[in-house]
Write a protein that holds these residues in place. Structure first.
Motif, PDB file in Angstrom:
ATOM      1  N   ASP A   9       0.807  -1.394  -9.172  1.00 23.93           N
ATOM      2  CA  ASP A   9      -0.509  -1.098  -8.603  1.00 23.93           C
ATOM      3  C   ASP A   9      -0.911  -2.093  -7.522  1.00 23.93           C
ATOM      4  OD1 ASP A   9      -1.236   1.202  -9.844  1.00 23.93           O
ATOM      5  OD2 ASP A   9      -2.279   0.253 -11.505  1.00 23.93           O
ATOM      6  N   TYR A  10      -0.922  -3.359  -7.882  1.00 17.36           N
ATOM      7  CA  TYR A  10      -1.562  -4.343  -7.001  1.00 17.36           C
ATOM      8  C   TYR A  10      -0.597  -5.026  -6.037  1.00 17.36           C
ATOM      9  CZ  TYR A  10      -5.473  -3.439  -9.992  1.00 17.36           C
ATOM     10  OH  TYR A  10      -6.468  -2.791 -10.664  1.00 17.36           O
ATOM     11  N   ASN A  55      -0.073  -2.641  -1.986  1.00 19.17           N
ATOM     12  CA  ASN A  55      -0.747  -3.512  -1.042  1.00 19.17           C
ATOM     13  C   ASN A  55       0.017  -3.498   0.296  1.00 19.17           C
ATOM     14  OD1 ASN A  55      -2.034  -5.511   0.318  1.00 19.17           O
ATOM     15  ND2 ASN A  55      -1.623  -7.125  -1.171  1.00 19.17           N
ATOM     16  N   PRO A  56      -0.635  -3.031   1.363  1.00 23.05           N
ATOM     17  CA  PRO A  56       0.093  -2.916   2.633  1.00 23.05           C
ATOM     18  C   PRO A  56       0.562  -4.253   3.195  1.00 23.05           C
ATOM     19  CG  PRO A  56      -2.245  -2.441   2.928  1.00 23.05           C
ATOM     20  CD  PRO A  56      -2.009  -2.540   1.462  1.00 23.05           C
ATOM     21  N   LEU A 100      -5.455  -9.795  -6.050  1.00 24.27           N
ATOM     22  CA  LEU A 100      -5.799  -8.841  -7.101  1.00 24.27           C
ATOM     23  C   LEU A 100      -4.789  -8.870  -8.233  1.00 24.27           C
ATOM     24  CD1 LEU A 100      -7.084  -5.756  -5.129  1.00 24.27           C
ATOM     25  CD2 LEU A 100      -8.297  -6.973  -6.914  1.00 24.27           C
ATOM     26  N   SER A 147      -1.541   2.784   2.317  1.00 25.95           N
ATOM     27  CA  SER A 147      -0.778   1.551   2.534  1.00 25.95           C
ATOM     28  C   SER A 147       0.184   1.717   3.705  1.00 25.95           C
ATOM     29  CB  SER A 147      -0.025   1.204   1.253  1.00 25.95           C
ATOM     30  OG  SER A 147       0.906   0.196   1.483  1.00 25.95           O
ATOM     31  N   VAL A 185      -1.677   1.652   7.010  1.00 19.00           N
ATOM     32  CA  VAL A 185      -1.990   0.292   7.450  1.00 19.00           C
ATOM     33  C   VAL A 185      -0.728  -0.400   7.963  1.00 19.00           C
ATOM     34  CG1 VAL A 185      -2.859  -1.964   6.726  1.00 19.00           C
ATOM     35  CG2 VAL A 185      -3.923   0.108   5.844  1.00 19.00           C
ATOM     36  N   GLN A 186       0.377  -0.248   7.221  1.00 14.85           N
ATOM     37  CA  GLN A 186       1.617  -0.909   7.630  1.00 14.85           C
ATOM     38  C   GLN A 186       2.104  -0.402   8.980  1.00 14.85           C
ATOM     39  OE1 GLN A 186       4.791  -1.351   4.571  1.00 14.85           O
ATOM     40  NE2 GLN A 186       3.158  -0.927   3.130  1.00 14.85           N
ATOM     41  N   GLN A 236       0.019  -1.774  11.683  1.00 11.91           N
ATOM     42  CA  GLN A 236       0.277  -3.201  11.853  1.00 11.91           C
ATOM     43  C   GLN A 236       1.453  -3.441  12.799  1.00 11.91           C
ATOM     44  OE1 GLN A 236       0.546  -4.920   7.933  1.00 11.91           O
ATOM     45  NE2 GLN A 236      -0.238  -6.858   8.713  1.00 11.91           N
ATOM     46  N   ARG A 251      -9.066  -0.723  -3.399  1.00 13.09           N
ATOM     47  CA  ARG A 251      -8.822  -0.938  -4.825  1.00 13.09           C
ATOM     48  C   ARG A 251      -7.565  -1.777  -5.085  1.00 13.09           C
ATOM     49  NH1 ARG A 251      -9.477   3.058  -9.335  1.00 13.09           N
ATOM     50  NH2 ARG A 251     -11.491   3.271  -8.360  1.00 13.09           N
ATOM     51  N   PHE A 252      -6.485  -1.519  -4.344  1.00 12.93           N
ATOM     52  CA  PHE A 252      -5.218  -2.204  -4.618  1.00 12.93           C
ATOM     53  C   PHE A 252      -4.852  -3.221  -3.535  1.00 12.93           C
ATOM     54  CE2 PHE A 252      -4.734   2.132  -6.439  1.00 12.93           C
ATOM     55  CZ  PHE A 252      -4.779   1.755  -7.771  1.00 12.93           C
ATOM     56  N   ILE A 253      -5.776  -3.449  -2.607  1.00 13.22           N
ATOM     57  CA  ILE A 253      -5.411  -4.258  -1.445  1.00 13.22           C
ATOM     58  C   ILE A 253      -5.953  -5.676  -1.543  1.00 13.22           C
ATOM     59  CG2 ILE A 253      -5.687  -4.477   1.050  1.00 13.22           C
ATOM     60  CD1 ILE A 253      -5.580  -1.465   1.232  1.00 13.22           C
ATOM     61  N   SER A 254      -5.067  -6.654  -1.410  1.00 15.63           N
ATOM     62  CA  SER A 254      -5.487  -8.048  -1.313  1.00 15.63           C
ATOM     63  C   SER A 254      -5.215  -8.500   0.119  1.00 15.63           C
ATOM     64  CB  SER A 254      -4.689  -8.939  -2.265  1.00 15.63           C
ATOM     65  OG  SER A 254      -4.477  -8.311  -3.500  1.00 15.63           O
ATOM     66  N   ILE A 255      -6.245  -8.966   0.801  1.00 19.46           N
ATOM     67  CA  ILE A 255      -6.090  -9.415   2.184  1.00 19.46           C
ATOM     68  C   ILE A 255      -5.506 -10.831   2.177  1.00 19.46           C
ATOM     69  CG2 ILE A 255      -7.294  -9.849   4.357  1.00 19.46           C
ATOM     70  CD1 ILE A 255      -7.527  -6.969   3.561  1.00 19.46           C
ATOM     71  N   PRO A 256      -4.389 -11.059   2.897  1.00 12.57           N
ATOM     72  CA  PRO A 256      -3.840 -12.414   2.951  1.00 12.57           C
ATOM     73  C   PRO A 256      -4.832 -13.371   3.622  1.00 12.57           C
ATOM     74  CG  PRO A 256      -2.391 -10.826   4.059  1.00 12.57           C
ATOM     75  CD  PRO A 256      -3.644 -10.110   3.728  1.00 12.57           C
ATOM     76  N   MET A 260      -5.460 -13.620   7.427  1.00 15.43           N
ATOM     77  CA  MET A 260      -6.053 -12.515   8.181  1.00 15.43           C
ATOM     78  C   MET A 260      -7.567 -12.619   8.239  1.00 15.43           C
ATOM     79  SD  MET A 260      -3.683  -9.256   7.392  1.00 15.43           S
ATOM     80  CE  MET A 260      -4.119  -8.339   8.844  1.00 15.43           C
ATOM     81  N   PHE A 312     -10.679  -9.729   7.887  1.00 14.05           N
ATOM     82  CA  PHE A 312     -10.235  -8.350   8.069  1.00 14.05           C
ATOM     83  C   PHE A 312     -10.495  -7.523   6.806  1.00 14.05           C
ATOM     84  CE2 PHE A 312      -6.865  -5.197   7.446  1.00 14.05           C
ATOM     85  CZ  PHE A 312      -7.139  -4.379   8.511  1.00 14.05           C
ATOM     86  N   CYS A 323      -9.908  -3.529   5.204  1.00 13.01           N
ATOM     87  CA  CYS A 323      -9.338  -2.190   5.387  1.00 13.01           C
ATOM     88  C   CYS A 323     -10.419  -1.116   5.306  1.00 13.01           C
ATOM     89  CB  CYS A 323      -8.251  -1.923   4.357  1.00 13.01           C
ATOM     90  SG  CYS A 323      -6.751  -2.812   4.729  1.00 13.01           S
ATOM     91  N   GLN A 368     -16.063 -12.259  -8.964  1.00 14.33           N
ATOM     92  CA  GLN A 368     -14.870 -12.826  -8.361  1.00 14.33           C
ATOM     93  C   GLN A 368     -14.579 -12.172  -7.008  1.00 14.33           C
ATOM     94  OE1 GLN A 368     -11.953 -12.745 -11.412  1.00 14.33           O
ATOM     95  NE2 GLN A 368     -10.932 -14.584 -10.716  1.00 14.33           N
ATOM     96  N   ARG A 369     -14.842 -10.868  -6.960  1.00 14.77           N
ATOM     97  CA  ARG A 369     -14.495 -10.114  -5.758  1.00 14.77           C
ATOM     98  C   ARG A 369     -15.734  -9.811  -4.921  1.00 14.77           C
ATOM     99  NH1 ARG A 369      -9.862  -8.913  -3.635  1.00 14.77           N
ATOM    100  NH2 ARG A 369     -10.352  -6.730  -3.385  1.00 14.77           N
TER     101      ARG A 369
END
Lengths: 141, 194
Positions: A104-105, A109-110, A122, B35, B38-39, B42, B127-132, B135, B138, B140, B172-173
């Motif tokens: 999932d996480y 994640n793109p 996450l 995903s 976005v990729q 990118q 929901r499943f995206i963690s931004i590095p 970045m 940014f 999504c 947390q988020r």
């Protein structure tokens, strides 16, 4: 006392992509954890070849005097394994749950590059929750 | 996995009544598709602002179509002409069709008359995206901002729409806020209409 000592995820070529230790026992530095990961990867592969049972999928549980090592290999070859206190139960379920969190996480994640070390906020948050829940369940037993 | 899709029994498309459009799609399938979107984008850009713009453009096309569809399906071929009307149309009708729920909140900006905010505790696309960390800010949610912009523009309410992370105390988020800044002409028209 912490029931789980550490968690490893290794990619299909044996590289360590995630390592986390819980509590003080069995703590390792970065080099040792990388070494253990690739060592386990090869041992797992050898065990598949040596097994007298045909269609063997490799070691699932290694029992030693001071620890148990539970391993789960996904269909794509990514391995998840935990090192825990001897006799800790329900580790298979925990590993499956961690696999689910990974799909999932991490995979959705793109910004994650396949086979590379996992750095997803996450994933960390949800993993901490899963391990915490597991610990609470252990205390309850 | 988290998203569970429904499997429709096969029937001849001509025998089927006109659909109400309430079917859900698998969240996993959507997450992987998004995903990839976005990729792909990118690989086509060399800075983050450009990536944000491309996601917004992708959303814009969705918004334009969703407006057309929902005006026909839910509104009997009429569309909202007032500011608050179109905002609550987005907040409830559009959000419900796209994300299965109404948005968490719709507020008017405190500092500027022309700003409105739609906030989501956890935006479906994030929901499943963690931004590095590298970045920065940014988000999504730019895709969703694009959808909102598409709806507003095509309904005759030109606006600048952006997505931002807003930290929440004790959480947390951060939550995602879609900031809508209407063009001057929209507010002038509103004032004229009274």
């Amino acid at each position: 006392m912490a029931a789980i000592y550490s968690l490893y995820i290794i990619n299909k070529s044996g590289g360590l992509i995630f390592y986390k230790d819980y509590g003080s026992a069995g703590r390792m530095d970065t080099n040792d954890s990388l070494r253990l990961a690739s060592l386990w990867h090869s041992m797992h592969a050898i065990s598949q070849q040596l097994s007298p049972v045909s269609g063997c999928s490799g070691i699932e549980l290694l029992q030693a005097d001071t620890f148990d090592l539970h391993c789960f290999q996904s269909l794509t070859g990514t391995k998840f394994f935990v090192v825990c206190e001897p006799g800790t139960l329900h580790m298979e379920n925990l590993l499956k749950h961690i696999y689910e969190l990974y799909t999932d996480y991490v995979l959705k994640n793109p910004f994650y590059e396949m086979e590379m070390p996992i750095r997803c906020e996450l994933f960390d948050i949800n993993l901490a929750q899963a391990v915490q829940k597991d610990r609470v369940a252990l205390l309850g037993r | 996995m988290i998203g569970v899709g429904k499997i429709k029994p096969y029937t001849n498309v001509l025998d089927r009544p006109l659909s109400k459009g309430k079917q859900e799609v698998s969240l996993s399938a959507f997450a992987f598709l998004f995903s990839e979107l976005v990729q792909y984008n990118q690989t086509q850009v060399d800075n983050i602002a450009e990536l944000e713009r491309r996601l917004e453009d992708a959303g814009y096309a969705v918004g334009a179509r969703v407006l057309e569809l929902l005006c026909h399906r839910e509104k009997g071929n009429r569309r909202e002409t007032r500011l608050l009307g179109i905002l609550s149309f987005i907040h409830s009708t559009v959000w419900k069709v796209l994300f299965g729920k109404v948005a968490d909140s719709l507020e008017k900006g405190t500092e500027h008359e022309d700003e409105y905010m739609i906030s989501e505790k956890e935006l479906l696309v994030n929901r499943f995206i963690s931004i590095p960390k590298d970045m920065g800010a940014f988000n999504c949610g730019a895709f969703v901002a694009g959808i909102v912009k598409g709806v507003l523009d095509n309904a005759g309410f030109p606006a600048v729409v952006t997505a931002h992370f807003v930290p929440v105390d004790g959480q947390q988020r951060p939550r995602t806020t879609i900031l809508i800044k209407f063009a001057e002409e929209v507010l002038q028209r509103e004032a004229r209409l009274g």
